[in-house]
Design a protein around this motif. Structure first.
Motif, PDB file in Angstrom:
ATOM      1  N   ILE A   5       0.831  -1.195   0.000  1.00  0.00           N
ATOM      2  CA  ILE A   5       0.000   0.000   0.000  1.00  0.00           C
ATOM      3  C   ILE A   5       0.871   1.252   0.000  1.00  0.00           C
ATOM      4  CG2 ILE A   5      -1.879   1.177   1.200  1.00  0.00           C
ATOM      5  CD1 ILE A   5      -2.590  -1.604   0.147  1.00  0.00           C
ATOM      6  N   ASN A   6       0.434   2.298  -0.735  1.00  0.00           N
ATOM      7  CA  ASN A   6       1.212   3.535  -0.783  1.00  0.00           C
ATOM      8  C   ASN A   6       0.999   4.379   0.473  1.00  0.00           C
ATOM      9  OD1 ASN A   6      -1.215   5.032  -1.114  1.00  0.00           O
ATOM     10  ND2 ASN A   6      -1.137   4.700  -3.325  1.00  0.00           N
ATOM     11  N   ALA A   7       1.825   5.394   0.644  1.00  0.00           N
ATOM     12  CA  ALA A   7       1.817   6.215   1.858  1.00  0.00           C
ATOM     13  C   ALA A   7       0.491   6.940   2.065  1.00  0.00           C
ATOM     14  CB  ALA A   7       2.966   7.222   1.807  1.00  0.00           C
ATOM     15  N   GLN A   8      -0.126   7.397   0.994  1.00  0.00           N
ATOM     16  CA  GLN A   8      -1.370   8.163   1.102  1.00  0.00           C
ATOM     17  C   GLN A   8      -2.486   7.358   1.762  1.00  0.00           C
ATOM     18  OE1 GLN A   8      -2.739   9.684  -2.646  1.00  0.00           O
ATOM     19  NE2 GLN A   8      -4.472  10.775  -1.754  1.00  0.00           N
ATOM     20  N   SER A   9      -2.415   6.043   1.636  1.00  0.00           N
ATOM     21  CA  SER A   9      -3.449   5.190   2.222  1.00  0.00           C
ATOM     22  C   SER A   9      -3.499   5.319   3.743  1.00  0.00           C
ATOM     23  CB  SER A   9      -3.204   3.729   1.841  1.00  0.00           C
ATOM     24  OG  SER A   9      -3.338   3.548   0.446  1.00  0.00           O
ATOM     25  N   GLY A  10      -2.373   5.687   4.354  1.00  0.00           N
ATOM     26  CA  GLY A  10      -2.353   5.851   5.803  1.00  0.00           C
ATOM     27  C   GLY A  10      -3.385   6.863   6.269  1.00  0.00           C
ATOM     28  N   TRP A  11      -3.485   8.005   5.575  1.00  0.00           N
ATOM     29  CA  TRP A  11      -4.471   9.025   5.911  1.00  0.00           C
ATOM     30  C   TRP A  11      -5.879   8.570   5.536  1.00  0.00           C
ATOM     31  CZ3 TRP A  11      -5.731  12.532   9.022  1.00  0.00           C
ATOM     32  CH2 TRP A  11      -6.693  13.500   8.719  1.00  0.00           C
ATOM     33  N   THR A  12      -5.980   7.814   4.433  1.00  0.00           N
ATOM     34  CA  THR A  12      -7.278   7.283   4.013  1.00  0.00           C
ATOM     35  C   THR A  12      -7.849   6.357   5.081  1.00  0.00           C
ATOM     36  OG1 THR A  12      -6.618   7.409   1.692  1.00  0.00           O
ATOM     37  CG2 THR A  12      -8.508   6.012   2.217  1.00  0.00           C
ATOM     38  N   TRP A  13      -7.004   5.536   5.681  1.00  0.00           N
ATOM     39  CA  TRP A  13      -7.446   4.633   6.750  1.00  0.00           C
ATOM     40  C   TRP A  13      -8.040   5.412   7.917  1.00  0.00           C
ATOM     41  CZ3 TRP A  13      -2.188   1.593   6.707  1.00  0.00           C
ATOM     42  CH2 TRP A  13      -2.162   0.752   5.589  1.00  0.00           C
ATOM     43  N   VAL A  14      -7.388   6.497   8.272  1.00  0.00           N
ATOM     44  CA  VAL A  14      -7.887   7.326   9.374  1.00  0.00           C
ATOM     45  C   VAL A  14      -9.282   7.856   9.034  1.00  0.00           C
ATOM     46  CG1 VAL A  14      -7.521   9.437  10.711  1.00  0.00           C
ATOM     47  CG2 VAL A  14      -5.575   7.965  10.154  1.00  0.00           C
ATOM     48  N   TRP A 190       5.221   0.050   5.028  1.00  0.00           N
ATOM     49  CA  TRP A 190       5.645   0.838   6.183  1.00  0.00           C
ATOM     50  C   TRP A 190       5.375   2.340   6.014  1.00  0.00           C
ATOM     51  CZ3 TRP A 190       9.285   4.738   5.926  1.00  0.00           C
ATOM     52  CH2 TRP A 190      10.100   4.784   4.795  1.00  0.00           C
ATOM     53  N   LYS A 191       5.416   2.826   4.789  1.00  0.00           N
ATOM     54  CA  LYS A 191       5.158   4.250   4.568  1.00  0.00           C
ATOM     55  C   LYS A 191       3.710   4.603   4.928  1.00  0.00           C
ATOM     56  CE  LYS A 191       8.589   4.812   0.888  1.00  0.00           C
ATOM     57  NZ  LYS A 191       8.804   5.128  -0.547  1.00  0.00           N
ATOM     58  N   ALA A 192       2.786   3.732   4.541  1.00  0.00           N
ATOM     59  CA  ALA A 192       1.375   3.968   4.866  1.00  0.00           C
ATOM     60  C   ALA A 192       1.163   3.931   6.378  1.00  0.00           C
ATOM     61  CB  ALA A 192       0.497   2.920   4.185  1.00  0.00           C
ATOM     62  N   PHE A 193       1.821   2.983   7.046  1.00  0.00           N
ATOM     63  CA  PHE A 193       1.666   2.880   8.501  1.00  0.00           C
ATOM     64  C   PHE A 193       2.316   4.053   9.215  1.00  0.00           C
ATOM     65  CE2 PHE A 193       0.426  -1.484   7.641  1.00  0.00           C
ATOM     66  CZ  PHE A 193      -0.553  -1.690   8.603  1.00  0.00           C
TER      67      PHE A 193
END
Length: 260
Positions: A5-14, A190-193
């Motif tokens: 998963i890409n880094a932007q997905s981290g904010w999407t999860w929130v 790890w970037k997404a997390f």
């Protein structure tokens, strides 16, 4: 089976966590308070009570993950959902996950003390003797380096445990296999997390100014509001953990559903 998963997905999860919570907030909070009540009851058991909460955590977690799945499918959440994990044919593996979590915490605490000349132990003993400390006193005695090292030591364990519960319950994996897949799934994304945890850290900091505002009005109102906001944030964080699973491993299908 496992996607990066890409880094932007981290904010999407929130954001998805907030979306899920808004669907049935009172039902989710009721489930959370039931869990908290059971946890407090377990704490009354001498010595073993503290460990039982950690031991049973993965089993209760199945109920919360299942609740998120129900939210996604517009299904009603009932208190009985909290005990879904106890009905799972994989309950032994879930309990094994609880045992390994306890072992991981003990190892982390022991290893951190070994490297830091018992800094954590000394701090905890001092805190127990003196009781609650003000911010200035706490800053002087707080072993910041030891705490940071403790967090770093525990990170690999956290990575292994992150997906282990849904992988056991929904993918029918063994305990060790679930931890293996969980560790590398988090590592690969790890970037997404990193974005995910930094986002939650930033949002949690916003709670403090709000609490100060309410404390300025009335201390009792401030304490109640801070507690309520903490509970709500905890539940939303848990809701946001569900899309971290579905984005990487896909949504559980009907066969996976039957497994719990």
């Amino acid at each position: 089976m496992m996607k990066v998963i890409n880094a932007q997905s981290g904010w999407t999860w929130v954001k998805q966590g907030f979306v899920l919570f808004r669907k049935r907030p009172m039902e989710l909070l009721s489930l959370f308070f039931l869990w908290m009540m059971l946890t407090q009851l377990l704490r009354f058991i001498p010595v073993a009570g503290q460990f039982l909460t950690l031991f049973l955590f993965p089993v209760f977690s199945v109920g919360f993950m299942q609740a998120c799945r129900y939210l996604e499918n517009e299904q009603k959440i009932t208190p009985g959902l909290l005990f879904t994990g106890f009905q799972s044919p994989h309950v032994v593996a879930l309990l094994g996950s609880g045992l390994l979590r306890i072992a991981a915490l003990f190892f982390t605490y022991w290893f951190s003390n070994l490297i830091n000349d018992e800094a954590l132990s000394e701090f905890m003993k001092a805190a127990a003797k003196t009781g609650p400390m003000d911010a200035g006193s706490l800053e002087k005695v707080l072993p910041v380096k030891a705490i940071l090292l403790t967090v770093l030591i525990y990170i690999p364990f956290a990575m292994a445990f992150w997906y282990s519960v849904p992988l056991i319950a929904w993918q029918r994996m063994t305990l060790i296999k679930s931890m293996f897949y969980s560790f590398f799934a988090v590592l690969h994304s790890w970037k997404a997390f990193l974005v995910y945890f930094l986002a939650w850290y930033g949002l949690s900091i916003l709670v403090s100014p709000l609490a100060i505002i309410f404390l300025g009005i009335d201390i009792n109102i401030g304490v109640v509001m801070l507690t309520a906001m903490s509970f709500i944030i905890f539940v939303i964080v848990y809701c946001s953990s569900y899309p971290t699973y579905t984005d990487v491993f896909g949504k559980p299908d009907e066969d996976n559903q039957a497994a719990v």
